[in-house]
Design an enzyme around this catalytic site. Sequence first.
Site, PDB file in Angstrom:
ATOM      1  N   HIS A 136       0.306   3.997   1.271  1.00  0.00           N
ATOM      2  CA  HIS A 136       0.231   4.658   2.580  1.00  0.00           C
ATOM      3  C   HIS A 136       0.344   3.605   3.679  1.00  0.00           C
ATOM      4  O   HIS A 136      -0.589   2.872   3.951  1.00  0.00           O
ATOM      5  CB  HIS A 136      -1.090   5.409   2.714  1.00  0.00           C
ATOM      6  CG  HIS A 136      -1.070   6.460   3.788  1.00  0.00           C
ATOM      7  ND1 HIS A 136      -0.555   6.241   5.049  1.00  0.00           N
ATOM      8  CD2 HIS A 136      -1.507   7.747   3.781  1.00  0.00           C
ATOM      9  CE1 HIS A 136      -0.685   7.356   5.769  1.00  0.00           C
ATOM     10  NE2 HIS A 136      -1.250   8.281   5.025  1.00  0.00           N
TER      11      HIS A 136
ATOM     12  N   GLU B   2       3.511  16.994   1.418  1.00  0.00           N
ATOM     13  CA  GLU B   2       3.336  16.849   2.878  1.00  0.00           C
ATOM     14  C   GLU B   2       4.558  16.128   3.447  1.00  0.00           C
ATOM     15  O   GLU B   2       4.449  15.216   4.262  1.00  0.00           O
ATOM     16  CB  GLU B   2       2.043  16.072   3.180  1.00  0.00           C
ATOM     17  CG  GLU B   2       0.797  16.737   2.595  1.00  0.00           C
ATOM     18  CD  GLU B   2      -0.492  15.976   2.851  1.00  0.00           C
ATOM     19  OE1 GLU B   2      -0.517  14.756   2.594  1.00  0.00           O
ATOM     20  OE2 GLU B   2      -1.466  16.582   3.331  1.00  0.00           O
TER      21      GLU B   2
ATOM     22  N   ASP C 277       0.839  -1.193   0.000  1.00  0.00           N
ATOM     23  CA  ASP C 277       0.000   0.000   0.000  1.00  0.00           C
ATOM     24  C   ASP C 277       0.880   1.252   0.000  1.00  0.00           C
ATOM     25  O   ASP C 277       1.864   1.335   0.748  1.00  0.00           O
ATOM     26  CB  ASP C 277      -0.903   0.003   1.239  1.00  0.00           C
ATOM     27  CG  ASP C 277      -2.054   0.994   1.115  1.00  0.00           C
ATOM     28  OD1 ASP C 277      -3.202   0.563   0.952  1.00  0.00           O
ATOM     29  OD2 ASP C 277      -1.800   2.214   1.177  1.00  0.00           O
TER      30      ASP C 277
ATOM     31  N   CYS D  13      -8.687  13.425   7.774  1.00  0.00           N
ATOM     32  CA  CYS D  13      -7.875  12.455   8.519  1.00  0.00           C
ATOM     33  C   CYS D  13      -7.580  12.922   9.937  1.00  0.00           C
ATOM     34  O   CYS D  13      -7.507  12.103  10.858  1.00  0.00           O
ATOM     35  CB  CYS D  13      -6.577  12.168   7.776  1.00  0.00           C
ATOM     36  SG  CYS D  13      -5.644  13.639   7.311  1.00  0.00           S
ATOM     37  N   CYS D  14      -7.374  14.224  10.118  1.00  0.00           N
ATOM     38  CA  CYS D  14      -6.894  14.708  11.413  1.00  0.00           C
ATOM     39  C   CYS D  14      -7.933  14.668  12.543  1.00  0.00           C
ATOM     40  O   CYS D  14      -7.630  14.138  13.622  1.00  0.00           O
ATOM     41  CB  CYS D  14      -6.320  16.119  11.283  1.00  0.00           C
ATOM     42  SG  CYS D  14      -4.875  16.226  10.199  1.00  0.00           S
TER      43      CYS D  14
ATOM     44  N   HIS E  56       6.306  11.753   2.471  1.00  0.00           N
ATOM     45  CA  HIS E  56       5.066  12.041   3.194  1.00  0.00           C
ATOM     46  C   HIS E  56       5.230  11.641   4.669  1.00  0.00           C
ATOM     47  O   HIS E  56       5.414  10.469   4.994  1.00  0.00           O
ATOM     48  CB  HIS E  56       3.949  11.234   2.536  1.00  0.00           C
ATOM     49  CG  HIS E  56       2.581  11.553   3.014  1.00  0.00           C
ATOM     50  ND1 HIS E  56       2.007  10.936   4.103  1.00  0.00           N
ATOM     51  CD2 HIS E  56       1.654  12.430   2.561  1.00  0.00           C
ATOM     52  CE1 HIS E  56       0.784  11.412   4.290  1.00  0.00           C
ATOM     53  NE2 HIS E  56       0.538  12.319   3.358  1.00  0.00           N
TER      54      HIS E  56
ATOM     55  N   CYS F 116      -1.843  14.865  12.136  1.00  0.00           N
ATOM     56  CA  CYS F 116      -1.705  13.404  12.096  1.00  0.00           C
ATOM     57  C   CYS F 116      -0.250  12.969  12.291  1.00  0.00           C
ATOM     58  O   CYS F 116       0.003  11.880  12.809  1.00  0.00           O
ATOM     59  CB  CYS F 116      -2.223  12.860  10.759  1.00  0.00           C
ATOM     60  SG  CYS F 116      -4.015  12.830  10.637  1.00  0.00           S
TER      61      CYS F 116
END
Lengths: 580, 580
Positions: free
Chosen positions: A167, A279, A165, A370-371, A227, A297
Site C-alpha cells: 500500500h 476497491e 509496501d 481509514c476514511c 486499488h 479516501c
Amino acid sequence: MRITGGLWGLRQEINRQATIPLGLEQMERSGVLSNLRIAAGEASGDFQGYRFQDSDLYKQLEAVAWEHARQPGEPYQTFAEQAAALLARAQRPDGYLNSHYQLVKPDRVYAELEWSHEMYCAGHLFQAAVAAARAGLAPQLVEVARRFADQMVRVFLDGGHDGVDGHAEVETALVELYRLTGERSYLELAAKLIDNRGKGLIPETGLGPLYAQDHLPVREADTAVGHAVRQLYLEAGVVDVALETDDESLMECSVRRWEDMVATKTAITGGLGSRHDGEAFGERYELPPDRAYNESCAAIASIHWNWRLLLATGDVRYADLIERTLYNAFAASTSADGERFFYVNPLQRRADLVEDAYLGRRRGWFACACCPPNIMRLLSSLGHYVATARDNALYVHQYMPGTIDAGEFAVSVETDYPWDGRVMITVTRAPATPWSLMLRVPGEGYTGHPRTWQVGEQAELELDMTPRLVFPHHRIDALRGCAAIERGPLVYCFEQADQDVEDLALAEDAQLRVVHAELPGIGRTVLIETDALRVTEASQGLPYTPHHLATSTGTTATAIPYFQWDNRDGGAMRVWVPLA
Amino acid sequence: MRITGGLWGLRQEINRQATIPLGLEQMERSGVLSNLRIAAGEASGDFQGYRFQDSDLYKQLEAVAWEHARQPGEPYQTFAEQAAALLARAQRPDGYLNSHYQLVKPDRVYAELEWSHEMYCAGHLFQAAVAAARAGLAPQLVEVARRFADQMVRVFLDGGHDGVDGHAEVETALVELYRLTGERSYLELAAKLIDNRGKGLIPETGLGPLYAQDHLPVREADTAVGHAVRQLYLEAGVVDVALETDDESLMECSVRRWEDMVATKTAITGGLGSRHDGEAFGERYELPPDRAYNESCAAIASIHWNWRLLLATGDVRYADLIERTLYNAFAASTSADGERFFYVNPLQRRADLVEDAYLGRRRGWFACACCPPNIMRLLSSLGHYVATARDNALYVHQYMPGTIDAGEFAVSVETDYPWDGRVMITVTRAPATPWSLMLRVPGEGYTGHPRTWQVGEQAELELDMTPRLVFPHHRIDALRGCAAIERGPLVYCFEQADQDVEDLALAEDAQLRVVHAELPGIGRTVLIETDALRVTEASQGLPYTPHHLATSTGTTATAIPYFQWDNRDGGAMRVWVPLA
C-alpha cells in the site's frame, strides 16, 4: 488561508466540535491506543483491529495538529502530547514502530510487506509529525518519526532491502519529512521505493499485481489501475519525488495517468474507483453509478495528488478537479451533523434494496476506519488548498470566505459560494510593487494582471451559477441516455425524500429553476426544480421486448446537491437521470 | 429423446470425443483421484485443491454415466467402475466420505458446514449414483451413495443435528436418491434441510447471511439473492420436495422467486448473477453487461430448476427460459472445439482491457473447476430436457433432430433449428387410441390436439426466424439506449473480429439481413448483417459536457450468435449496442 465562514467554515467548525471528538473517542473504543499501551509494556491484553490500526491514530493526530494551527487549545494539545509520548514509549529502541507487528508477529517485521502496511502506517506517522511541527505542537512526534524514518533508511536504503509496501503512502510522507528536516536520505528512500515498484518485488497476494500497482514500472504505466487509494497515494509521492529531484520523466508519467484517469475513469463527482471487488479503478469508461466504489479516501488522495500537480505546474485543470472533488465526492463523505461517514460513495441508490441495504447510508464508524480520520485531517487543513503565491502573484484557486496572507500582500474574501456566484476580494495589505490577483474562473483559467494595489481596494468576480444539464461521453455505457444537473461546482441528485426516483425522466430541454432553501436535517441549500416525466412500463416475464413499452406522464422534480444526500432518509437517489 | 444430429448432436459428439477425455485427464492432474487414494490408504501425499475437490469427480462420473446410457463402451465404463471402487475403499466405515475432511480436518467433520461443502459434495455423489443406476453402470456407486446418505440421515435427521450446508445442492440430490431407492428418510432429510435454511443456523462467514440464502426462511423469501449457484441449486431442491410432499406453499415461494428473477435479474442470454463480488445476483434491474458474472454453473442450475418447474406445472414459460438459457448462456460456456470453458459469461468485453484482461477468454481448466464437469453432465444428459409425455400427449419442448420414445407413441424429429425454423415430426409408433402431439411455439404455448395417428404421418411446424431488435425495460440502467439482436432462440453479438465494436451504433429501424455461413474456428453459423453507424467523440478532460459532442458516420456491421463468440480472437464484444 484562514477560512472564516460559509459552507466550509461551517464544516470546519462541525469537524472541530463534533467529528474530531468522536474520532478521539474511537481511538480508545477501537483499541488503537490500547494496542500502543500494550506495545509500550504499560498494559496487557490482545492486539485489536486490523494490522494498520496505528494509522487511525496518526491521521487523527494530523487532524488535531492542523486544528491546533487553526485555533490552539484543549483538549487537543494534551491529546497530541500524550499520544506522542505514548508512541515514543512504544517505539522499539531501533526506531521501528508498529503495534501489530511488535505484538502479534515480532519475527515477521518487514517480511510480508505485500500486506503488512508497515510503511503505510509509517507514512501516516510522518505526515502527522510534519503537521505537528508546522503547528508547533508536540515536538516529540517529529523525534519519533525521525527515529522510525532513520531505521527505514538503514534497512531499505543502506541495508539493500528491496521490499516495497503493498500500500503506497510512505513515499509522499517521506518527501514531506525531508522538506521539514532537510534529511536527504528520506527523499532518496522515497525515490527508491517508487522505482522499485513494478519490478515484481511485491509477492503475489491472490489479487494480482495490478492491485498494488506492481504490474509495470511507474514510469511505464499509462493508466491508473487496481486499488484506487493505493494508486492515488502513490501518485502524490511520484509528483513529490519528481519535483524535488527535477525528474521530468517521472513527472510526465504521472500527468499522463492523470489525463487518462480524468477522461475515462472519473465520476462526475470526482469520485474514483468503479469496483467493489479489489476497491479498484476498473476499465476505461467503466463508470457504473450504482456499483461505483468512490471510496472517501480516494477523493482525499485525489485532492492530495491534484494539489501537488497544481503546485508543480500551475495548470488550472488541477484546481478545477480539486473543486469538483471537494464539493461533491469529498463533501458527501460526511453527514450534515458531522457524525456519520460514507466509505463508499455511489451515484445511485435503488429503491427497495435487498443485497445492498447496507450501502448508501452513512455510518458512525467502521471496523476498517481509514476514511473518518482522513476526512478530519483534510477538513482541518482545508485552508492549505485554497491559494498559492509566486512571483508577486496571488492565485486564488477556491472561493470561500476568509483571509489569505501571502506575506507583503494579503486579502480578505467575501462570498456565499457555492450558493451564490459573487466573490468580493478586498486587499488588506499591499506593497508599492505591483502584484497580480489571479482569480480562477472554473473551466477557463486565471484572470488577473500585475498592478499596484491600495489597502481597501476591491476586486469582484461574478461566476456563472446558471444550472445546466450535462451529458456523458458516448463510451460510458452505464450512463447512456442520461443527464445530470450541475450548478457552479455542485453536482445534483434526486432523492426519494422529494419524489419517487426510480421512474423519473428529464426532457433534454428541461427548464431548471433555482430555489434557495433551508431544509431540516440538511440546513442551507439551493434546490433545482424542474418539469420531469414519470415513466410507466409493465414488468412481467423477461424485461426484453421487440417494442418499446414505456409510457410517461408529466410531473415535477426537485434535485438537491449530491453532497447533501442521505441526511433525511434511506431511500432511492440518483445523480444520472434518464432522458425522456 | 435420443439426439442424432444438428447443433446439439454435434455438441454431444464433441463432448464425448474431446471434452470428457480432457476432464478425465484433469481428475488425475488436479489431484482429485489422488486425494481419494490417500483417503483410502493406498497412496501418500498431501490433499490437493479446494475442499470441494471431490465434487469434480462426482460431476465427471455423472457425465460418464449419461454417456454410457447414450452409447455404452470404453474407456468410460472402466473409469466409472474403478472410480466407484475407489470411492468405496475411501469411504469411512460409518458411510461418511469426503477426502478433504478425512485427510485434513478429521476432527471437524460437520463442524464447519458454512464453508465445508460436505453436503454439497455428497449431493453431487448422489446425483452421479442416480445417473449410474439409470444407465446400468457401476452399481457400487449407489451402494456408496446410500451408505453416505444413511449416515447423513443418522446425524441430521435422527441425531437432531440442525446443521445446514452453506452451499445448497444436496436437497435436490436427496430427492433424486429417494426417487431411485424409495427410501423416504432421504426425502425427509431434504425437506428438513430446506426448512432449516433462513433460521440463522449457518454461522456468519463474513459474506453475510444473504450469500447462502440464510437471511429468510425459504417460504418467506421473495427474491433470489446472494451466491447465484447456491440459490439456484436450492430452488431445484425446493421444487423437488414441494412436488414429492405435495407442499403447495413451498411450490408457490419458488414460483414467486422465479417470476421476480425473470422479470428483474435475468440477462437476455438467460445468464444469472450480476456481480463478481460474492458471485451474487445483485439488486433488481442491476444487469451490467460488462461486469455481469453469469457463471456457467448458474446457467446449468437454472435449467435444472426450470425443468423441475416445467414437470410440476406444464407451464410453457419454463420451457421458453430453458431454451434461452441453453442456446445462449449455456452454449457459450464451451469453445467450438470443446476444449476451453468460460467460468464467467459477460455480455460485453471492452477493447484494450487492463484489469479484466483475463476475462472474456475461455480457459482449459480452473483451479476451482466446478464449471467444466457441470457442462459435461448437462450435455451428456441433454436428451432428458427435450420432451415429456402425460395423459396420451407428447410435449416437445425443444427442437433438435432425433427420436422421441414415449412408449406406445414415438416420433422422429428432423430440423435444422436453430439455423432454420422448419421442424418436421414423423410418427414412428402409434396406438389406436388418440394421442396429442403438443409442439411448443416459443413465447406462445403448445399447439396440438388429440387425434389418432398412423405410422409415417408427419406434422410440420414452421417457426418464425425473422431477426429482430429487442429493447430493455426502462429500469435496466446499464442497458438504457441500447438494442440487442435476436433470431429464433439465439441472442447475437458484435465481435471485434468482424469490425471495431467500441463505437458502433444501430438505427432503431435497422434492416437485419440473414447470411448463412461457415466460419473458420466457428463452423456452421447464421450471421446478421446490418447498416450501422460509427460514433466519434473527442475525449479530453472530463467525459461530461453540457452539449452532446458525438457525431456519427454510416458503416455496416456483422453480428454472430453470442454462443459462438471468443472462438476467433480476444477482442471486444458486445450484445447490447447503442441506438443512434
